[in-house]
Design a protein around this motif. Structure first.
Motif, PDB file in Angstrom:
ATOM      1  N   ASP A  24      32.248  35.241  41.207  1.00 57.47           N
ATOM      2  CA  ASP A  24      33.181  34.169  40.438  1.00 57.47           C
ATOM      3  C   ASP A  24      33.658  34.651  39.626  1.00 57.47           C
ATOM      4  OD1 ASP A  24      30.779  32.414  42.147  1.00 57.47           O
ATOM      5  OD2 ASP A  24      29.850  32.061  40.496  1.00 57.47           O
ATOM      6  N   LEU A  25      33.771  35.125  38.845  1.00 50.02           N
ATOM      7  CA  LEU A  25      34.917  35.401  37.678  1.00 50.02           C
ATOM      8  C   LEU A  25      35.669  36.676  38.459  1.00 50.02           C
ATOM      9  CD1 LEU A  25      32.166  37.257  34.643  1.00 50.02           C
ATOM     10  CD2 LEU A  25      34.807  35.327  34.879  1.00 50.02           C
ATOM     11  N   CYS A  26      35.871  37.335  39.879  1.00 53.79           N
ATOM     12  CA  CYS A  26      36.426  38.040  40.403  1.00 53.79           C
ATOM     13  C   CYS A  26      37.446  36.735  41.095  1.00 53.79           C
ATOM     14  CB  CYS A  26      35.925  39.086  41.474  1.00 53.79           C
ATOM     15  SG  CYS A  26      35.053  40.680  40.924  1.00 53.79           S
ATOM     16  N   VAL A  27      36.408  35.943  41.858  1.00 53.63           N
ATOM     17  CA  VAL A  27      37.671  34.811  42.252  1.00 53.63           C
ATOM     18  C   VAL A  27      38.319  34.154  40.883  1.00 53.63           C
ATOM     19  CG1 VAL A  27      37.679  32.917  43.316  1.00 53.63           C
ATOM     20  CG2 VAL A  27      36.241  34.616  43.796  1.00 53.63           C
ATOM     21  N   SER A  28      38.255  33.729  39.746  1.00 45.84           N
ATOM     22  CA  SER A  28      38.596  33.301  39.111  1.00 45.84           C
ATOM     23  C   SER A  28      39.405  33.450  38.412  1.00 45.84           C
ATOM     24  CB  SER A  28      37.328  32.245  37.987  1.00 45.84           C
ATOM     25  OG  SER A  28      36.362  33.026  37.317  1.00 45.84           O
ATOM     26  N   ALA A  59      31.228  49.968  40.933  1.00 42.86           N
ATOM     27  CA  ALA A  59      29.643  49.890  41.806  1.00 42.86           C
ATOM     28  C   ALA A  59      29.268  48.171  41.622  1.00 42.86           C
ATOM     29  CB  ALA A  59      28.572  50.851  41.011  1.00 42.86           C
ATOM     30  N   LEU A  60      29.185  47.394  41.441  1.00 41.72           N
ATOM     31  CA  LEU A  60      28.349  45.923  41.287  1.00 41.72           C
ATOM     32  C   LEU A  60      29.092  45.152  41.870  1.00 41.72           C
ATOM     33  CD1 LEU A  60      27.110  44.207  39.818  1.00 41.72           C
ATOM     34  CD2 LEU A  60      27.687  44.514  37.439  1.00 41.72           C
ATOM     35  N   ALA A  61      30.542  45.691  42.150  1.00 41.45           N
ATOM     36  CA  ALA A  61      31.505  44.776  42.404  1.00 41.45           C
ATOM     37  C   ALA A  61      31.288  44.867  44.423  1.00 41.45           C
ATOM     38  CB  ALA A  61      32.680  44.575  42.892  1.00 41.45           C
ATOM     39  N   LEU A  62      30.686  46.384  44.701  1.00 42.03           N
ATOM     40  CA  LEU A  62      30.266  46.973  45.893  1.00 42.03           C
ATOM     41  C   LEU A  62      29.308  46.216  46.540  1.00 42.03           C
ATOM     42  CD1 LEU A  62      31.534  48.690  47.966  1.00 42.03           C
ATOM     43  CD2 LEU A  62      30.099  50.206  46.973  1.00 42.03           C
ATOM     44  N   ASP A  63      28.133  46.267  45.195  1.00 39.93           N
ATOM     45  CA  ASP A  63      27.410  45.549  45.587  1.00 39.93           C
ATOM     46  C   ASP A  63      27.491  44.085  46.163  1.00 39.93           C
ATOM     47  OD1 ASP A  63      25.117  47.536  45.857  1.00 39.93           O
ATOM     48  OD2 ASP A  63      24.819  46.613  43.808  1.00 39.93           O
ATOM     49  N   VAL A  64      28.174  43.210  45.223  1.00 45.48           N
ATOM     50  CA  VAL A  64      28.719  42.102  45.875  1.00 45.48           C
ATOM     51  C   VAL A  64      28.260  42.148  46.943  1.00 45.48           C
ATOM     52  CG1 VAL A  64      30.216  39.957  45.390  1.00 45.48           C
ATOM     53  CG2 VAL A  64      29.099  41.570  43.331  1.00 45.48           C
ATOM     54  N   LEU A  65      30.047  42.579  47.546  1.00 46.02           N
ATOM     55  CA  LEU A  65      30.905  43.393  48.740  1.00 46.02           C
ATOM     56  C   LEU A  65      29.500  43.267  50.089  1.00 46.02           C
ATOM     57  CD1 LEU A  65      34.058  45.264  48.319  1.00 46.02           C
ATOM     58  CD2 LEU A  65      33.699  42.472  48.691  1.00 46.02           C
ATOM     59  N   LEU A  95      37.640  37.573  56.546  1.00 50.56           N
ATOM     60  CA  LEU A  95      36.724  37.537  54.866  1.00 50.56           C
ATOM     61  C   LEU A  95      37.789  38.270  54.046  1.00 50.56           C
ATOM     62  CD1 LEU A  95      33.706  39.107  54.122  1.00 50.56           C
ATOM     63  CD2 LEU A  95      35.035  40.578  55.070  1.00 50.56           C
ATOM     64  N   LEU A  96      38.778  38.568  55.242  1.00 44.62           N
ATOM     65  CA  LEU A  96      39.724  39.013  53.546  1.00 44.62           C
ATOM     66  C   LEU A  96      40.583  37.850  53.323  1.00 44.62           C
ATOM     67  CD1 LEU A  96      41.204  42.364  56.214  1.00 44.62           C
ATOM     68  CD2 LEU A  96      39.569  42.549  54.126  1.00 44.62           C
ATOM     69  N   THR A  97      41.057  37.212  53.516  1.00 46.55           N
ATOM     70  CA  THR A  97      41.454  36.180  53.132  1.00 46.55           C
ATOM     71  C   THR A  97      40.551  35.078  52.560  1.00 46.55           C
ATOM     72  OG1 THR A  97      41.881  34.744  55.131  1.00 46.55           O
ATOM     73  CG2 THR A  97      43.512  35.927  55.308  1.00 46.55           C
ATOM     74  N   SER A  98      39.393  35.162  52.587  1.00 46.81           N
ATOM     75  CA  SER A  98      38.064  34.324  51.690  1.00 46.81           C
ATOM     76  C   SER A  98      38.251  35.303  50.190  1.00 46.81           C
ATOM     77  CB  SER A  98      36.871  34.381  52.355  1.00 46.81           C
ATOM     78  OG  SER A  98      36.149  36.012  52.341  1.00 46.81           O
ATOM     79  N   ASP A  99      37.144  34.744  48.603  1.00 53.82           N
ATOM     80  CA  ASP A  99      37.469  35.016  48.125  1.00 53.82           C
ATOM     81  C   ASP A  99      36.402  36.317  48.163  1.00 53.82           C
ATOM     82  OD1 ASP A  99      38.298  32.537  46.666  1.00 53.82           O
ATOM     83  OD2 ASP A  99      36.669  31.863  46.158  1.00 53.82           O
ATOM     84  N   THR A 100      35.468  36.326  49.108  1.00 54.25           N
ATOM     85  CA  THR A 100      35.114  38.001  48.876  1.00 54.25           C
ATOM     86  C   THR A 100      36.316  38.915  49.714  1.00 54.25           C
ATOM     87  OG1 THR A 100      33.368  36.649  50.404  1.00 54.25           O
ATOM     88  CG2 THR A 100      33.655  39.527  51.106  1.00 54.25           C
ATOM     89  N   GLY A 101      37.652  38.491  49.792  1.00 53.38           N
ATOM     90  CA  GLY A 101      38.544  39.558  50.175  1.00 53.38           C
ATOM     91  C   GLY A 101      39.237  39.415  48.836  1.00 53.38           C
ATOM     92  N   ARG A 102      39.247  39.042  48.229  1.00 60.08           N
ATOM     93  CA  ARG A 102      39.620  39.044  46.481  1.00 60.08           C
ATOM     94  C   ARG A 102      39.698  40.595  45.396  1.00 60.08           C
ATOM     95  NH1 ARG A 102      41.186  34.516  43.572  1.00 60.08           N
ATOM     96  NH2 ARG A 102      42.259  35.380  42.341  1.00 60.08           N
ATOM     97  N   VAL A 103      37.723  39.760  46.390  1.00 61.71           N
ATOM     98  CA  VAL A 103      36.926  41.296  45.402  1.00 61.71           C
ATOM     99  C   VAL A 103      36.413  42.510  46.087  1.00 61.71           C
ATOM    100  CG1 VAL A 103      34.268  42.092  44.959  1.00 61.71           C
ATOM    101  CG2 VAL A 103      35.677  39.590  45.150  1.00 61.71           C
TER     102      VAL A 103
END
Length: 192
Positions: A24-28, A59-65, A95-103
């Protein structure tokens, strides 16, 4: 008397809250502006809890991915290499154009200066998909759909290089029509 709380469930709840907070924070706010303090605050945990499970924000964001990508980018095998590559590349670009792509873009950027994160990203996100693509391409080579004199590693680069180039430099990632065109153009050059 109520039963004693299950510490494993409490930990899993905290883990999921942390992963959701990172996403949520990476997206916002954007990956670069996210701090461990903000993650802890939003997840309702202490910073020591985060550092007990992850060595860094990357490492935390990688787990999110890894949690969010799942099997979305697996390769189908319908027997038609053009259809299968188009389907898979369309999933990747979505996926790359979604919020996950931002992370993902943030993790890739941070991995440039963190060799351990780069290794982990390759092992968990990149290499499994490269191996899946190569397996599918090898099947197509054996079926006579693609040339046998071009290494499948080079084929992977031909298909996905343009997508990642556009993704990492901030250009529009190909849409469904552009993915279809790209696959057809590359396959045309790889036909026996």
């Amino acid at each position: 008397m109520s039963p004693e709380p299950n510490s494993e469930r409490r930990s899993e709840r905290a883990r999921l809250a942390i992963l959701d907070a990172v996403f949520d924070l990476c997206v916002s706010k954007g990956y670069a502006k996210v701090t461990i303090e903000a993650i802890a605050s939003q997840a309702g945990v202490g910073k020591p809890t985060i550092y007990r499970w992850w060595r860094s924000k990357g490492a935390l964001a990688l787990d999110v991915l890894n949690e969010r990508i799942g099997s979305n980018t697996d390769f189908p095998d319908t027997g038609d290499i053009v259809a299968d590559l188009t389907t898979q590349m369309t999933r990747v670009t979505a996926l790359l154009t979604s919020d996950t792509g931002r992370v993902y873009r943030g993790v890739i950027g941070e991995a440039q200066n963190d060799p351990e994160l780069m290794r982990a990203m390759r092992e968990t996100v990149v290499n499994p998909r490269i191996h899946g693509c190569r397996r599918r391409l090898e099947i197509a080579v054996k079926a006579g759909q693609l040339r046998a004199d071009v290494p499948t590693s080079s084929m992977v680069d031909l298909f996905y290089g343009p997508v990642y180039y556009r993704f990492l430099l901030g250009f529009d990632v190909p849409d469904i029509r552009a993915c279809t065109d790209l696959v057809e153009e590359v396959v045309a050059g790889l036909r026996p």
